[in-house]
Design an enzyme around this catalytic site. Sequence first.
Site, short mmCIF file in Angstrom:
data_model
loop_
_atom_site.label_atom_id
_atom_site.label_comp_id
_atom_site.label_asym_id
_atom_site.label_seq_id
_atom_site.Cartn_x
_atom_site.Cartn_y
_atom_site.Cartn_z
NE ARG A 157 -3.20 -0.32 2.85
CZ ARG A 157 -2.97 0.04 4.22
NH1 ARG A 157 -2.85 1.23 4.67
NH2 ARG A 157 -2.89 -0.94 5.12
CE LYS A 181 -10.81 13.10 -17.69
NZ LYS A 181 -11.41 14.09 -16.50
C1 LIG Z 1 -11.91 14.15 -15.36
C2 LIG Z 1 -11.80 15.15 -14.27
C3 LIG Z 1 -11.45 14.83 -13.04
C4 LIG Z 1 -11.75 13.48 -12.40
O1 LIG Z 1 -10.94 12.50 -12.72
P1 LIG Z 1 -11.42 10.69 -12.91
O2 LIG Z 1 -9.79 10.38 -13.12
O3 LIG Z 1 -12.30 10.65 -13.98
O4 LIG Z 1 -11.82 10.57 -11.61
C5 LIG Z 1 -11.33 15.74 -12.06
N1 LIG Z 1 -11.18 17.02 -12.64
C6 LIG Z 1 -11.36 17.34 -13.97
C7 LIG Z 1 -11.22 18.73 -14.21
C8 LIG Z 1 -11.58 16.57 -14.75
O5 LIG Z 1 -11.71 16.83 -16.02
#
Ligand SMILES: *Cc1c(COP(=O)(O)O)cnc(C)c1O
Length: 391
Positions: free
Chosen positions: A56, A206
């Site tokens: 962890r 992203k």
């Molecule tokens: C997608 C996104 C998140 C969340 O990320 P996840 O990995 O989908 O939980 C947070 N903030 C922004 C600006 C995003 O575009």
Amino acid sequence: MSKTSTKVVSAGRSKKWTKGVVNPSVMRASTVVFESVDEMKKATRKRAQQTLFYGRRGTDTSFAFQEAMTQVEGGSGCALYPCGTAAITSALLSFLKTGDHLLMVDTAYEPTRDFCNNMLAGLGIETTYYDPLIGADIESLMRPNTRVVFTESPGSNTMEIQDVPAISEVAHRHNAIVMLDNTWGSGVLFDPFAHGVDISIQAATKYIVGHSDVMIGTATATEACWPTLRENSYLLGQCTSPDDIYLAMRGLRTLDVRLKQHEANALKVAQWLETRPEVDHVRHPAFETCPGHEIWKRDFTGCNGLFSFVLNKGHEAATTAMLDGMKHFSMGYSWGGFESLILAVNGIQRLRTATQWSAAGPLIRLHIGLEDADDLIADLESGLERFNAAL
Ligand SMILES: *Cc1c(COP(=O)(O)O)cnc(C)c1O
């Protein structure tokens, strides 16, 4: 200091992690075994310092990626999470307790807002939403118990750029810390720590991953905030699969070159959209029609593929006709992969409490991928024809 493209290629690749090959390996572990009591005691003492202790706490794969993110984005350390949302909620929970007050930007990512309204409210932590363009006037909202000012710049969907340095200056004077959802900046378009941020959070899901196949979150912190973030995230049980970390690190290597192409394609598409009679205005940080554009010019080093535009009239049936027939754009809630995405964002006012959203027509959010920009423009052109026919 190395330039960005050099940093994303070289960061976290010390021999300590790679053992002399190019990439660190995927090191899977729950149990770390010790051969003597002394060895075990030593590892226990050093468990917060990138030493094998227990799964962890991470393995060489996570240590390499944490080091890479700290070298690319800055800060004293980087905590990893199974997704961006976990990074946001864990950072907030790490620094807020019952009776504290949180200032949250009105244009926050929807699940961030939902977390404040549901879970933080239930814990007795009060949230006040503020105008993303508030700048130094945030002073009027600071209370003696304001512990965290949360920023997200550009804002979700509507792309307002925040004056993070001005907000940070006020927050620090009032002993509050500043968190930034830096997902749009991806760690390379905006330097959070040079602009007063204490904790920079990313949905690495992203652009860092970049291929739409992994969920992962990161939070890098200043030296002052790092121990609290690290230990409280550990207490919350946050850990991340080494396979996912490996893929995020692979994505990181091409981040800079991908972003440049996303940026060039998106600029071309946005410039074309601006000439269209159906378009009221483009919400792209590099355009004057984007609120906070001047701040983007001052604080950011570039753009990526994500932006929005507002139509000058229309309704849901018309945007549905547009979106249903797209050839290269798919519909999806995420962004940052190599592929183009399109979304009609309905009911923006529902997501606002501190500011008013009044636009002539619907807002469309685009993620411009790595396809040829002319193909994407042709696709949007046909889409606008369907939109017009359905008006
Ligand atoms: C997608 C996104 C998140 C969340 O990320 P996840 O990995 O989908 O939980 C947070 N903030 C922004 C600006 C995003 O575009």
